[in-house]
Write a protein that holds these residues in place. Structure first.
Motif, PDB file in Angstrom:
ATOM      1  N   TYR A 152      -4.009   2.518  -3.373  1.00  0.00           N
ATOM      2  CA  TYR A 152      -4.738   3.208  -4.439  1.00  0.00           C
ATOM      3  C   TYR A 152      -6.086   3.750  -3.969  1.00  0.00           C
ATOM      4  CZ  TYR A 152      -1.397   1.034  -7.630  1.00  0.00           C
ATOM      5  OH  TYR A 152      -0.261   0.650  -8.273  1.00  0.00           O
ATOM      6  N   LYS A 193       2.916  -3.681  -6.765  1.00  0.00           N
ATOM      7  CA  LYS A 193       3.447  -5.058  -6.762  1.00  0.00           C
ATOM      8  C   LYS A 193       4.847  -5.117  -6.165  1.00  0.00           C
ATOM      9  CE  LYS A 193       1.136  -6.416 -10.888  1.00  0.00           C
ATOM     10  NZ  LYS A 193       1.412  -6.506 -12.327  1.00  0.00           N
ATOM     11  N   GLY A 253      -0.605  -1.053 -11.898  1.00  0.00           N
ATOM     12  CA  GLY A 253      -0.384  -1.596 -10.558  1.00  0.00           C
ATOM     13  C   GLY A 253       1.027  -2.102 -10.321  1.00  0.00           C
ATOM     14  N   PRO A 301      -5.329  -1.407 -10.403  1.00  0.00           N
ATOM     15  CA  PRO A 301      -4.398  -2.536 -10.450  1.00  0.00           C
ATOM     16  C   PRO A 301      -4.569  -3.391 -11.699  1.00  0.00           C
ATOM     17  CG  PRO A 301      -5.605  -2.477  -8.363  1.00  0.00           C
ATOM     18  CD  PRO A 301      -6.197  -1.432  -9.230  1.00  0.00           C
TER      19      PRO A 301
END
Lengths: 314, 662
Positions: B320, B311, B307, B303
């Motif tokens: 992840y 989001k 990422g 992230p």
């Protein structure tokens, strides 16, 4: 059995190592010697052929013959011993299978004489001696003891190890003898006794003992050394592999292995790996096996006269 | 005829010689074989019959077993692969252990391949050798074993889906493993299918959805078989499922993640004709219906680095921290349906493939024709997006070319090329389509009619001949060829060239075959147990083949084979217990030294090392490799010992038989 068992030990075409091998019994040898009467043993006591001829038939309890049969005199002597003995024992690899001197069968009698004596050299009586004193005639080929006389037992090995001689004397002195034909060694191959580990069974190269210092743990065959262990009777305690030397097969093949060379060729042909799978690999595998120096001497080091009979005319 | 000098104590063998109509009797004097065998030591009865496999023939054997108190039977007839079971069952019905019956193959091994008087002599030798073998046989009983209750299907193309559905609908559990993120396979990439021009996805997706929703099917996509051990009825399978980093239960296919993903890589499903993001769904109807995050191209699953997708995912489907899963299953049967790839077009240097952008392969053209494809179904060429007005289709591209490429016919190219040309003409009315062909092979229901329609109604120009060279000239692709019917040289300045590439087994087929201990043929396709009579079975029991992994085939064949393989698997799943032949290797533990030379020789992994070697009787297929390798003679084949083989050889070579043994 009255009195002590009568023992004879005789050598034919051998190196003398078998006679010495008794010493390896150590203190146990003293026990054995105290329980037997030695009637004939040229290496140990002063006895002559004439003494032997005077003995009544079957008067010797057991005769241990070591050495290969190579001369006419060898044959005469073992016939005589057979007549005078209740039991005849093939003692050591030469009497058992022909032994190392048996490798001479790769050459004809004439070739051997030519090599040893040179062209034109005639074997003559010693100076001032009679024709009778000339050396005995060489046989056409070296032969194992059983080719000439009935053999009751075999104590194999080159020379026999105490672990094989001991049980023989135990059986002889206790009178508890196994069935005729018994070989005083294991029926299983000596891999059974070998402490080396067998992880990745494959042969990717062929090495002679002097070409590498083998890993102390891993199977010698897996390291490329042609160890005859898988086709050879156990009983020696895998003495050679334990010391880092490949087994050369002196105790002789296991009863079901048959011809040790054929059994070993089948095993090596199965184990060899080279290149990727497929026909290209076969050629590469052949090349690996082709690097084996002296296949006959490797596979038949002690047994050529038994498994390869003379085919050449002269 | 009864033996004039039967031995009261020794073996009592019956020999039955079959004429097989003229198959054997045409070259072998059957009467002479019977006479010779009747005099063979140990034989107490010898007879012949026109067709030994017929009911009267079998009755002859059964009666003789009882009347002559036979202790062994030799049937001199065809190969044991044909009727060994027939005759062994007959022997069992008559009260003789079936393993005391042996076949002497005097047809395939003798009458079919020889002529002249020696043929009869050889038949006699073969039959005598079989008698010597039977003398050493022992009665055996098949080994019985229970089995797992699931079926593994490897490959989620149409063939695998069909197999999975059929097994599941029969009430058995299925594990369906597919390497890519979605099931559907090649068929999902096709536009329309020949000869009906059905929309490929429209007919496939209902099956995909059914497979996904079926309560008996465990669908494992993005997963591969890591290892397989065990044997018929009891295979233990380890499956590795790669992480998709997207929870399929939460993903609603909104596609926001792909829009923000900064990565663009060629889209495999569209054969690289369009880009995709690192997070993607292969096609809208993908099953399971979920995005997949491609670990290899993602900026780092971190992230802090990117990422973006996580989001924007409003349902929180992206994770992840998802890890690879290792799944173990016990299955009774395995269906291998791993499909095909196209032979790489870049190998066709003579056709400019790989260097000329407007030389494409057939699957790329399928994507161009597809409504869901990179051009939304409009035929536009890759180089400049123009609609091609002249298109050359080259058949047998890489097929039927033993010198440079593949020697075999890929079977479906004649049909799909006709379809391609026809669909092209439907799409580009003023376009011209040329097809270079060697022959037209249109064997199949309504296939020939389809090709004729393409030729006549759509005015597609069929040119019989091979293309010599393809090269780029400006924005044209020049095709040089010869029309062998007219002998004229042809040069076409085309806008697009489509190569009907040869079909090859999909990547990894050989590796999978090794894991399964099954064989691949010379061209890498999976090999069947018998090309005619056991086309669905691998040589390893309990493993079945379906679809194009076995060889080039079209959709109906792949589907039929999937159903057929399923029926084979169901036969195993529905048996209460399974039996295994007792004619396997065994270790004489008194002789084995544990040298383990045999262990790596076994193609079935049936031997485990130890103080003495141990043979798993259920894994052993009785091939005998270990017996040959065993240096100390401790490994033996039941009813095929060295002693038996030696006696067979001696008698076959005409040496006299030792009487009183056996």
């Amino acid at each position: 059995m009255r009195g002590k068992p009568k023992l004879a030990v005789y050598w034919t075409g051998g190196c003398g190592g078998c006679d010495v091998s008794f010493l390896e019994l150590g203190p146990a040898l003293l026990d054995v010697l105290s329980q037997v009467e030695i009637v004939f043993w040229p290496a140990l006591v002063d006895t002559k052929r004439a003494d032997l001829e005077e003995l009544p038939p079957r008067s010797i309890t057991a005769t241990l013959v070591n050495g290969t049969l190579r001369t006419e005199e060898n044959v005469e002597m073992v016939r005589l011993l057979r007549e005078k003995s209740q039991l005849v024992v093939a003692f050591g690899a030469c009497a058992h299978l022909g032994g190392v001197p048996g490798l001479a069968n790769l050459a004809s009698r004439e070739e051997i004489l030519r090599t040893v004596t040179g062209n034109g050299f005639r074997l003559a009586p010693p100076p001032g001696g009679d024709a009778e004193d000339s050396p005995p005639e060489l046989l056409g080929a070296a032969r194992p003891l059983a080719d000439e006389v009935a053999v009751d037992y075999t104590v194999p090995g080159c020379p026999p190890m105490p672990s094989l001689i001991g049980p023989f004397f135990e059986a002889l002195l206790s009178g508890d003898l196994p069935d005729p034909g018994h070989v005083f060694a294991q029926e299983q191959a000596l891999c059974k006794e070998c402490p080396r580990t067998r992880e990745d069974r494959k042969l990717t190269k062929v090495l002679r003992p002097h070409e590498a210092l083998p890993d102390p743990q891993e199977c010698l065959l897996d390291q490329g050394m042609i160890c005859m262990g898988p086709v050879t009777r156990g009983g020696c305690g895998a003495a050679c592999p334990k010391a880092g030397m490949p087994c050369t097969g002196c105790v002789g093949p296991t009863p079901e292995a048959g011809d040790p060379a054929l059994a070993m060729i089948a095993a090596l042909g199965s184990l060899v790996r080279a290149g990727d799978e497929g026909p290209a690999a076969f050629a590469a595998e052949d090349r690996v096996l082709d690097t084996l120096v002296d296949p006959l001497g490797t596979f038949y080091k002690y047994s050529l006269p038994v498994y390869v009979r003379a085919r050449r005319a002269a | 005829m009864p033996n004039p000098r039967p031995d009261a104590r020794g073996p009592r063998i019956g020999v039955f010689v079959c004429h097989c109509g003229k198959n054997i009797a045409g070259t072998v004097e059957v009467e002479r074989v019977v006479e010779a065998l009747a005099r063979h030591p140990g034989v107490v009865y010898a007879a012949r019959h026109e067709y030994m496999c017929s009911d009267p023939g079998q009755d002859l054997i059964k009666r003789a077993i009882k009347d002559h108190r036979l202790t062994g039977v030799v049937v001199a007839a065809c190969s044991p692969t044909m009727h060994e079971t027939t005759f062994r069952n007959a022997a069992e019905e008559a009260g003789l252990n079936p393993y005391l019956l042996e076949i002497a193959n005097i047809r395939e091994g003798c009458s079919w391949v020889h002529e002249g008087p020696e043929t009869t002599d050889k038949a006699i030798r073969i039959a005598r050798a079989a008698v010597e073998k039977v003398k050493g046989n022992h009665p055996l009983a098949p080994t019985e074993v229970g089995h797992a209750d699931k079926c593994l299907v490897i490959g989620g193309g149409v063939s695998g889906i069909q197999a999975a559905l059929d097994v599941a609908n029969a009430g058995y559990e299925v594990v369906l493993v597919e390497r890519s993120p979605s099931i559907g396979g090649r068929m999902a990439q096709l536009s329309e299918t020949f000869p009906t021009l059905d929309c490929s996805q429209c007919i496939l997706t209902p099956k995909m959805v059914e497979a996904a929703r079926h309560p008996k099917i465990r669908l494992l996509t993005y997963a591969e078989v890591e290892s397989v051990s065990g044997y018929l009825g009891n295979y233990h399978v380890v499956i590795r499922k790669k992480p998709t980093y997207v929870d399929p239960d939460k993903c609603n296919l909104c596609g926001d993640c792909a829009k923000v993903c900064p990565v663009r890589v060629p889209d495999e499903f569209n054969r690289g004709l369009s880009p995709r993001a690192a997070i993607y769904v292969p096609f809208p109807q993908a099953v399971p219906s979920s995005y997949t995050l491609d670990e290899e191209h993602c900026l780092g699953l971190n992230p802090l680095r990117c990422g973006e997708c996580a989001k924007v995912c409003t349902v929180g489907a992206i994770n992840y921290d998802m890890r690879e899963e290792r799944i173990e299953e016990d299955v009774a049967a395995i269906v291998v349906a791993t499909g095909y790839d196209l032979y790489g077009k870049e190998r066709m240097t003579e056709y400019g493939a790989g260097t000329v952008p407007d030389v494409i392969d057939a699957l790329e053209f399928e994507r161009l024709l597809s409504a869901g494809g990179p051009t939304r179904g409009e035929v536009r060429r890759p180089s400049d997006g123009k609609v091609p007005k002249e298109v050359v289709f080259i058949q047998c591209s890489g097929s039927r070319d033993p010198e440079l490429h593949k020697p075999y016919c890929s079977k479906i190219c004649c049909m799909y090329t006709a379809k391609h040309a026809l669909l092209y003409r439907h799409s580009v009315h003023d376009g011209t389509a040329y097809i270079f062909y060697i022959d037209i092979r249109a064997g199949g229901k309504e296939y020939e009619e389809f090709v004729v329609r393409a030729m006549e109604d759509e005015r597609i120009l069929y040119l019989r001949g091979k293309v010599a060279k393809v090269y780029r000239d400006g924005d044209k692709v020049i095709v040089w060829g010869v029309d062998t019917l007219t002998g004229k040289r042809i040069e076409v300045a085309a806008d697009l060239v489509v190569l009907a590439q040869a079909m090859v087994p999909s990547v990894g087929t050989e590796e999978l075959a090794r894991k399964l201990h099954i064989a691949c043929g010379g061209e890498g396709f999976l090999k069947e147990a018998h090309p005619k009579l056991r086309p669905l079975e691998a040589l390893t029991a309990g493993i079945f083949l379906a679809g194009a992994a076995h060889g080039p085939k079209d959709i109906p064949e792949a589907v039929a084979q999937g159903s057929g393989a399923a029926a084979k698997a169901i036969a195993i799943l529905s048996s209460p217990t399974l039996t295994h032949s007792p004619e396997v290797a065994e270790v004489d533990e008194d002789l084995c030294s544990g040298c383990a030379v045999c262990v790596p020789q076994c193609p079935y992994g049936a031997i485990s090392p130890g103080e003495v070697a141990h043979v798993n009787e259920l894994l052993c297929e009785g091939c005998g490799t270990c017996v040959a390798a065993c240096p100390s003679g401790a490994m033996r084949m039941r009813n095929q010992t060295d002693d038996q083989v030696k006696r067979m050889i001696r008698v076959a070579l005409g040496e006299p038989v030792e009487v009183g043994r056996g």
